[in-house]
Design a protein around this motif. Structure first.
Motif, PDB file in Angstrom:
ATOM      1  N   SER A 181       0.856  -1.194   0.000  1.00  0.00           N
ATOM      2  CA  SER A 181       0.000   0.000   0.000  1.00  0.00           C
ATOM      3  C   SER A 181       0.891   1.242   0.000  1.00  0.00           C
ATOM      4  CB  SER A 181      -0.881   0.008   1.244  1.00  0.00           C
ATOM      5  OG  SER A 181      -0.097   0.322   2.384  1.00  0.00           O
ATOM      6  N   GLY A 182       0.277   2.394  -0.242  1.00  0.00           N
ATOM      7  CA  GLY A 182       1.027   3.647  -0.271  1.00  0.00           C
ATOM      8  C   GLY A 182       1.850   3.866   0.988  1.00  0.00           C
ATOM      9  N   GLY A 183       1.241   3.619   2.131  1.00  0.00           N
ATOM     10  CA  GLY A 183       1.920   3.829   3.403  1.00  0.00           C
ATOM     11  C   GLY A 183       3.051   2.844   3.613  1.00  0.00           C
ATOM     12  N   GLN A 184       2.801   1.589   3.226  1.00  0.00           N
ATOM     13  CA  GLN A 184       3.846   0.575   3.376  1.00  0.00           C
ATOM     14  C   GLN A 184       5.036   0.880   2.465  1.00  0.00           C
ATOM     15  OE1 GLN A 184       1.363  -2.774   2.449  1.00  0.00           O
ATOM     16  NE2 GLN A 184       1.082  -3.329   4.594  1.00  0.00           N
ATOM     17  N   ARG A 185       4.750   1.447   1.299  1.00  0.00           N
ATOM     18  CA  ARG A 185       5.854   1.837   0.409  1.00  0.00           C
ATOM     19  C   ARG A 185       6.734   2.890   1.075  1.00  0.00           C
ATOM     20  NH1 ARG A 185       4.238   1.757  -5.766  1.00  0.00           N
ATOM     21  NH2 ARG A 185       2.859  -0.042  -5.679  1.00  0.00           N
ATOM     22  N   VAL A 210      -0.201   8.374   1.970  1.00  0.00           N
ATOM     23  CA  VAL A 210      -0.209   7.452   3.096  1.00  0.00           C
ATOM     24  C   VAL A 210      -1.613   7.318   3.686  1.00  0.00           C
ATOM     25  CG1 VAL A 210       0.689   7.013   5.414  1.00  0.00           C
ATOM     26  CG2 VAL A 210       2.204   7.894   3.647  1.00  0.00           C
ATOM     27  N   ASN A 211      -2.075   6.103   3.786  1.00  0.00           N
ATOM     28  CA  ASN A 211      -3.345   5.756   4.393  1.00  0.00           C
ATOM     29  C   ASN A 211      -3.391   6.267   5.841  1.00  0.00           C
ATOM     30  OD1 ASN A 211      -5.148   4.116   5.991  1.00  0.00           O
ATOM     31  ND2 ASN A 211      -5.233   2.701   4.255  1.00  0.00           N
ATOM     32  N   PRO A 212      -4.489   6.930   6.238  1.00  0.00           N
ATOM     33  CA  PRO A 212      -4.575   7.473   7.606  1.00  0.00           C
ATOM     34  C   PRO A 212      -4.202   6.449   8.681  1.00  0.00           C
ATOM     35  CG  PRO A 212      -6.494   8.130   6.343  1.00  0.00           C
ATOM     36  CD  PRO A 212      -5.713   7.204   5.458  1.00  0.00           C
ATOM     37  N   ALA A 213      -4.483   5.181   8.400  1.00  0.00           N
ATOM     38  CA  ALA A 213      -4.179   4.140   9.386  1.00  0.00           C
ATOM     39  C   ALA A 213      -2.678   4.038   9.655  1.00  0.00           C
ATOM     40  CB  ALA A 213      -4.705   2.797   8.906  1.00  0.00           C
ATOM     41  N   LEU A 214      -1.874   4.432   8.673  1.00  0.00           N
ATOM     42  CA  LEU A 214      -0.421   4.312   8.838  1.00  0.00           C
ATOM     43  C   LEU A 214       0.249   5.627   9.214  1.00  0.00           C
ATOM     44  CD1 LEU A 214       0.844   1.815   6.092  1.00  0.00           C
ATOM     45  CD2 LEU A 214       1.130   1.653   8.557  1.00  0.00           C
ATOM     46  N   THR A 215      -0.543   6.698   9.263  1.00  0.00           N
ATOM     47  CA  THR A 215       0.011   8.022   9.530  1.00  0.00           C
ATOM     48  C   THR A 215       0.768   8.083  10.848  1.00  0.00           C
ATOM     49  OG1 THR A 215      -1.776   9.042   8.275  1.00  0.00           O
ATOM     50  CG2 THR A 215      -0.589  10.455   9.794  1.00  0.00           C
ATOM     51  N   GLN A 216       0.121   7.639  11.912  1.00  0.00           N
ATOM     52  CA  GLN A 216       0.749   7.712  13.239  1.00  0.00           C
ATOM     53  C   GLN A 216       2.021   6.883  13.288  1.00  0.00           C
ATOM     54  OE1 GLN A 216       0.275   9.763  15.621  1.00  0.00           O
ATOM     55  NE2 GLN A 216      -1.415  10.668  14.500  1.00  0.00           N
ATOM     56  N   LEU A 218       4.005   6.150  10.818  1.00  0.00           N
ATOM     57  CA  LEU A 218       5.064   6.824  10.064  1.00  0.00           C
ATOM     58  C   LEU A 218       5.649   7.995  10.866  1.00  0.00           C
ATOM     59  CD1 LEU A 218       6.199   6.282   7.240  1.00  0.00           C
ATOM     60  CD2 LEU A 218       4.777   8.132   6.406  1.00  0.00           C
ATOM     61  N   LEU A 219       4.768   8.771  11.486  1.00  0.00           N
ATOM     62  CA  LEU A 219       5.230   9.888  12.322  1.00  0.00           C
ATOM     63  C   LEU A 219       6.109   9.368  13.452  1.00  0.00           C
ATOM     64  CD1 LEU A 219       2.005  12.093  12.743  1.00  0.00           C
ATOM     65  CD2 LEU A 219       3.958  12.513  11.259  1.00  0.00           C
ATOM     66  N   LEU A 225      13.793   8.134  14.719  1.00  0.00           N
ATOM     67  CA  LEU A 225      15.097   8.402  14.103  1.00  0.00           C
ATOM     68  C   LEU A 225      15.783   9.541  14.842  1.00  0.00           C
ATOM     69  CD1 LEU A 225      14.250   8.272  10.261  1.00  0.00           C
ATOM     70  CD2 LEU A 225      15.003   6.417  11.756  1.00  0.00           C
ATOM     71  N   ARG A 226      15.005  10.606  15.066  1.00  0.00           N
ATOM     72  CA  ARG A 226      15.537  11.768  15.791  1.00  0.00           C
ATOM     73  C   ARG A 226      15.932  11.380  17.228  1.00  0.00           C
ATOM     74  NH1 ARG A 226      12.012  15.804  17.642  1.00  0.00           N
ATOM     75  NH2 ARG A 226      10.875  14.025  18.466  1.00  0.00           N
ATOM     76  N   ASP A 227      15.076  10.604  17.874  1.00  0.00           N
ATOM     77  CA  ASP A 227      15.350  10.237  19.263  1.00  0.00           C
ATOM     78  C   ASP A 227      16.578   9.339  19.385  1.00  0.00           C
ATOM     79  OD1 ASP A 227      13.178  11.762  19.799  1.00  0.00           O
ATOM     80  OD2 ASP A 227      11.834  10.104  20.317  1.00  0.00           O
ATOM     81  N   GLU A 228      16.936   8.663  18.261  1.00  0.00           N
ATOM     82  CA  GLU A 228      18.152   7.846  18.256  1.00  0.00           C
ATOM     83  C   GLU A 228      19.384   8.666  17.881  1.00  0.00           C
ATOM     84  OE1 GLU A 228      17.271   4.722  15.522  1.00  0.00           O
ATOM     85  OE2 GLU A 228      15.603   4.038  16.776  1.00  0.00           O
ATOM     86  N   GLY A 229      19.175   9.950  17.597  1.00  0.00           N
ATOM     87  CA  GLY A 229      20.306  10.822  17.322  1.00  0.00           C
ATOM     88  C   GLY A 229      20.525  11.172  15.866  1.00  0.00           C
ATOM     89  N   MET A 230      19.674  10.646  14.976  1.00  0.00           N
ATOM     90  CA  MET A 230      19.806  10.974  13.558  1.00  0.00           C
ATOM     91  C   MET A 230      19.262  12.370  13.283  1.00  0.00           C
ATOM     92  SD  MET A 230      18.836   7.792  11.139  1.00  0.00           S
ATOM     93  CE  MET A 230      19.071   6.327  12.112  1.00  0.00           C
TER      94      MET A 230
END
Ligand SMILES: Nc1ncnc2c1ncn2[C@@H]1O[C@H](COP(=O)(O)OP(=O)(O)O)[C@@H](O)[C@H]1O
Ligand SMILES: [Mg+2]
Length: 314
Positions: A181-185, A210-216, A218-219, A225-230
């Motif tokens: 799906s779009g979100g999985q891509r 991205v399908n609304p179901a996958l929005t959260q 993805l966010l 990523l940021r919390d790991e220092g990226m």
């Protein structure tokens, strides 16, 4: 106990950026990218004309602005996918302007790129393996040539599997990427970019399609990523997302950086909203709706189609 013993990465970054002047080209306390006089012209048209820009290390920076502002072009320049007419920039203390995309990726700055037709016909796991070797479409295919490939294969597969688990795509490993799906891509594109263990990830419109179901989800992954220092730099039209996850916002218009600041400040800046985002985005900024109607209709259709597929599978 120090006052900031229990603050989150987001709070710490906000603190680090608190003293940065809210003006275009402002110096940052710990810049991972420093760019000067970057221009890119197409014929007589100047797509990018950035005098000075600094991106804070470890932060999520959103790059916003109306269509045609030069966001994607700047993105392409920074990641080595396009060459400037003038300008210099450094990444992580290294001069990287005019380097190839592959070299920039090796230096630690990667961008996601969309599933091409060729990549859609490969499996999810194959896509991941390709991400380990090169970040440019055709280079990916060339990099399949042994023996360099074979020597690292087991290691690469292990890393790919781990990332697929993290992005909940492990059950799809053997599926064609084109069937996602779009979100999985989008999740696959992000997971693939992480195969090189980058310092900085560049995302061009991560929420598009991205399908609304996958929005959260993805966010959440972007914030992880940021919390790991990226360091994360992303281009996005969805103002809800910009406000929700970014630590800093850079506004472009007509090739230039015209404003920057923390999301709350930028979003409340009426001049920025009116002059640079236009009427279409004004409503988006005003209410708290996640997506505008047009996009929502598309996403609902997509979700419905997906549901049909799932039912057929069952
Ligand atoms: N390859 C290209 N050839 C000619 N013009 C281009 C090319 N890429 C971008 N442009 C132009 O440069 C300007 C900035 O485009 P772009 O960087 O895609 O803006 P944004 O991503 O902010 O919407 C636009 O006017 C666009 O038409
Ligand atoms: Mg663009």
């Amino acid at each position: 106990m120090p006052a900031d013993a229990h603050i989150t990465p987001k709070e710490r970054i906000a603190k680090d950026l608190a003293a940065v002047p809210r003006k275009p080209g402002a110096a940052k306390p710990d810049s991972i990218i420093v760019a000067d006089n970057v221009t890119r012209r197409f014929g007589g048209m100047t797509a990018v004309d950035v005098h000075h820009l600094e991106i804070q290390r470890g932060a999520i920076t959103a790059l916003i602005g109306p269509n045609g502002a030069g966001k994607t072009t700047l993105f392409n320049l920074l990641t080595g996918f396009d060459k400037p007419n003038s300008g210099e920039w450094s990444f992580d203390g290294k001069e990287v302007s005019r380097m190839s995309a592959a070299k920039v990726a090796r230096a630690g700055m990667v961008r996601t790129f969309q599933l091409t037709k060729a990549l859609s016909r490969m499996t999810v796991l194959e896509n991941m393996r390709l991400g380990a070797t090169d970040q440019s479409g055709e280079g990916l295919l060339r990099s399949l040539v042994p023996p360099l490939w074979r020597t690292r294969e087991a290691e690469i597969t292990a890393q790919a599997t781990e990332l697929l688990e993290r992005f909940k795509l492990d059950t799809k490993a053997a599926d064609f990427a084109g069937s996602l799906s779009g979100g999985q891509r989008k999740l696959l594109e992000m997971a693939r970019a992480l195969m090189t263990k980058p310092t900085m990830v560049m995302l061009d419109e991560p929420m598009a399609g991205v399908n609304p179901a996958l929005t959260q989800s993805l966010l959440g992954h972007i914030q992880d990523l940021r919390d790991e220092g990226m360091t994360v730099l992303f281009v996005e039209h969805d103002m809800h997302m910009v406000r929700h996850i970014s630590d800093w916002v850079v506004v472009m218009a007509e090739g230039r950086v015209v404003a920057e600041g923390p999301p709350a400040t930028i979003m409340q800046d009426e001049a920025v909203v009116d002059a640079y985002l236009g009427a279409h985005h004004e409503t988006d900024l005003g209410d708290d709706s996640l997506l505008d109607d047009e996009v929502l209709v598309e996403l609902e259709a997509e979700a419905e189609a997906e549901e049909h597929r799932t039912q057929e599978d069952a």
